[in-house]
Design a protein around this motif. Structure first.
Motif, PDB file in Angstrom:
ATOM      1  N   GLU A 104      -5.340   5.961 -19.506  1.00  0.00           N
ATOM      2  CA  GLU A 104      -6.096   5.762 -20.086  1.00  0.00           C
ATOM      3  C   GLU A 104      -6.866   7.594 -20.026  1.00  0.00           C
ATOM      4  O   GLU A 104      -6.650   8.623 -21.124  1.00  0.00           O
ATOM      5  CB  GLU A 104      -7.534   5.309 -20.146  1.00  0.00           C
ATOM      6  CG  GLU A 104      -6.701   4.116 -20.903  1.00  0.00           C
ATOM      7  CD  GLU A 104      -7.879   2.765 -20.475  1.00  0.00           C
ATOM      8  OE1 GLU A 104      -8.982   2.998 -20.870  1.00  0.00           O
ATOM      9  OE2 GLU A 104      -7.700   2.146 -20.719  1.00  0.00           O
ATOM     10  N   ARG A 105      -7.253   8.258 -18.948  1.00  0.00           N
ATOM     11  CA  ARG A 105      -7.621   9.660 -19.433  1.00  0.00           C
ATOM     12  C   ARG A 105      -6.409  10.701 -19.060  1.00  0.00           C
ATOM     13  O   ARG A 105      -6.829  11.595 -19.960  1.00  0.00           O
ATOM     14  CB  ARG A 105      -8.698   9.821 -17.818  1.00  0.00           C
ATOM     15  CG  ARG A 105      -8.411  11.562 -17.235  1.00  0.00           C
ATOM     16  CD  ARG A 105      -9.718  11.666 -16.377  1.00  0.00           C
ATOM     17  NE  ARG A 105      -9.818  12.310 -16.033  1.00  0.00           N
ATOM     18  CZ  ARG A 105     -10.612  13.485 -14.443  1.00  0.00           C
ATOM     19  NH1 ARG A 105     -11.131  12.696 -13.624  1.00  0.00           N
ATOM     20  NH2 ARG A 105     -10.269  14.358 -14.024  1.00  0.00           N
ATOM     21  N   LYS A 109      -5.619  10.477 -22.888  1.00  0.00           N
ATOM     22  CA  LYS A 109      -6.524  11.686 -23.635  1.00  0.00           C
ATOM     23  C   LYS A 109      -6.953  13.629 -23.568  1.00  0.00           C
ATOM     24  O   LYS A 109      -6.798  13.468 -24.676  1.00  0.00           O
ATOM     25  CB  LYS A 109      -8.303  10.810 -23.327  1.00  0.00           C
ATOM     26  CG  LYS A 109      -9.092  11.122 -24.132  1.00  0.00           C
ATOM     27  CD  LYS A 109     -10.779  10.237 -23.448  1.00  0.00           C
ATOM     28  CE  LYS A 109     -11.655  10.959 -25.124  1.00  0.00           C
ATOM     29  NZ  LYS A 109     -13.074  10.299 -24.340  1.00  0.00           N
TER      30      LYS A 109
END
Length: 351
Positions: free
Chosen positions: A267-268, A271
């Motif tokens: 997810e990082r 993002k």
């Protein structure tokens, strides 16, 4: 004739067809081709493969074929042999008998180093089995079954026309491209945990078939994350940053195969850099095609036996050259012999 012209000549089909292939009419997941084996044609495979994306071919094996790859078969035929197992959480290696490993394949309480107080056991895997010996000699029945069930044989079989690695004559000791088995216990936490295959990339194309799985629920046996080749530099920077944050010393962020990107890290990555993987869920009989150079990782929800074979396709041979240079910088041998492959492919084309 330069390299690009040479590769174009090798990639041209050896037949003519006026049929227009529309791969949009087949099932697609996240913009990669997912197709049943009975619907796969050479043209459909080539149309998808030239995009540099993975391909998923379902239902390549029958149930009787899968029985050849079951724990019972390996215990019966090879149970007293010694094999190395790797702890997926920390990379430590130990040697045990084959029957000990497969005895815990379907029952956690029978796994090596089981802890009754916590009802847990290490997630052990067997990688590149057999490690040195010829697969066909060690596992003749499984070898024949694997080769029989390979999809897109024109690309990924030892004699396939579009597998450039077979141009190297036997007198020149051609590279050992497999097949090899990858066997791992499943984990209840799956992709949220440490993974069964850390993030890495390979200098050759590969096909990986799940030949057997043990499952008790509806979860897929394994989940793959395969990243675009074009994102490799950014992924290297991201993983280097993770190593610095965790105070881990590494030589190379990808080739060290030290990290599994769990849910939070993936997810990082998306993002911060807008990079998202192709997510592929694999079950028994499914074949996953991984393009050369694409960083990828795997996590098993269920215990599974997989078998993989490497090949060199005309579409990705330029990547293989670049990757060979990368591997040389971290003192990894050129097991692919890519320059020999190109030389003998040129000879095959010219003469």
């Amino acid at each position: 004739m330069d390299i690009d012209e040479l590769l174009q000549a090798q990639a041209e089909p050896q037949h003519t067809s006026t049929t227009e292939i529309n791969i949009e009419s087949t099932e697609r997941d996240d913009d990669y081709l997912a197709i049943d084996a009975k619907h796969l044609t050479l043209e459909k495979f080539q149309e998808a493969w030239k995009t540099g994306r993975p391909v998923l071919v379902r239902n390549t094996m029958t149930e009787s074929s899968q029985n050849l790859w079951s724990p019972r078969t390996f215990i019966k035929q090879y149970g007293n042999q010694q094999t190395e197992v790797i702890d997926c959480s920390n990379g430590t290696v130990k040697e045990i008998k084959v029957k000990e490993y497969f005895g815990g394949f379907e029952n956690i309480k029978k796994r090596p180093d089981y802890d009754p107080d916590t009802n847990t056991a290490p997630i052990y895997k067997i990688k590149d089995w057999p490690p040195k010996d010829d697969f066909e000699s060690c596992f003749p029945e499984q070898y024949r079954d694997f080769m029989k069930n390979l999809p897109a044989k024109e690309y990924c079989s030892p004699s396939g026309y579009y597998n450039l690695s077979n141009r190297v004559p036997k007198s020149q000791l051609p590279p050992d491209l497999g097949p090899k088995m990858f066997i791992a216990y499943g984990s209840d936490v799956g992709e949220a945990g440490v993974g069964t295959t850390k993030l890495h990339n390979d200098m050759a194309d590969a096909v990986n078939i799940m030949c057997y799985m043990y499952t008790t629920d509806a979860k897929p046996a394994a989940v793959w994350d395969i990243y675009p080749y074009e994102a490799l530099d950014t992924i290297r920077e991201f993983v280097t940053k993770i190593a610095q944050e965790q105070k881990v010393k590494i030589r190379d962020p990808i080739h060290d195969q030290w990290l599994y990107l769990n849910n939070e890290m993936r997810e990082r990555l998306e993002k911060e850099h807008g990079i998202k993987s192709w997510r592929i869920f694999q079950n028994a009989g499914d074949a996953v095609f991984i393009p050369a150079g694409c960083a990828h990782q795997v996590s098993n929800y269920h215990s599974a036996v997989k078998c993989a074979y490497d090949f060199v396709s005309p579409e990705n041979v330029n990547r293989c050259i670049d990757l060979t240079r990368q591997f040389s910088r971290v003192r990894r041998e050129d097991a692919l012999q890519i320059l020999n492959t190109i030389l003998y492919t040129w000879c095959d084309t010219m003469f």
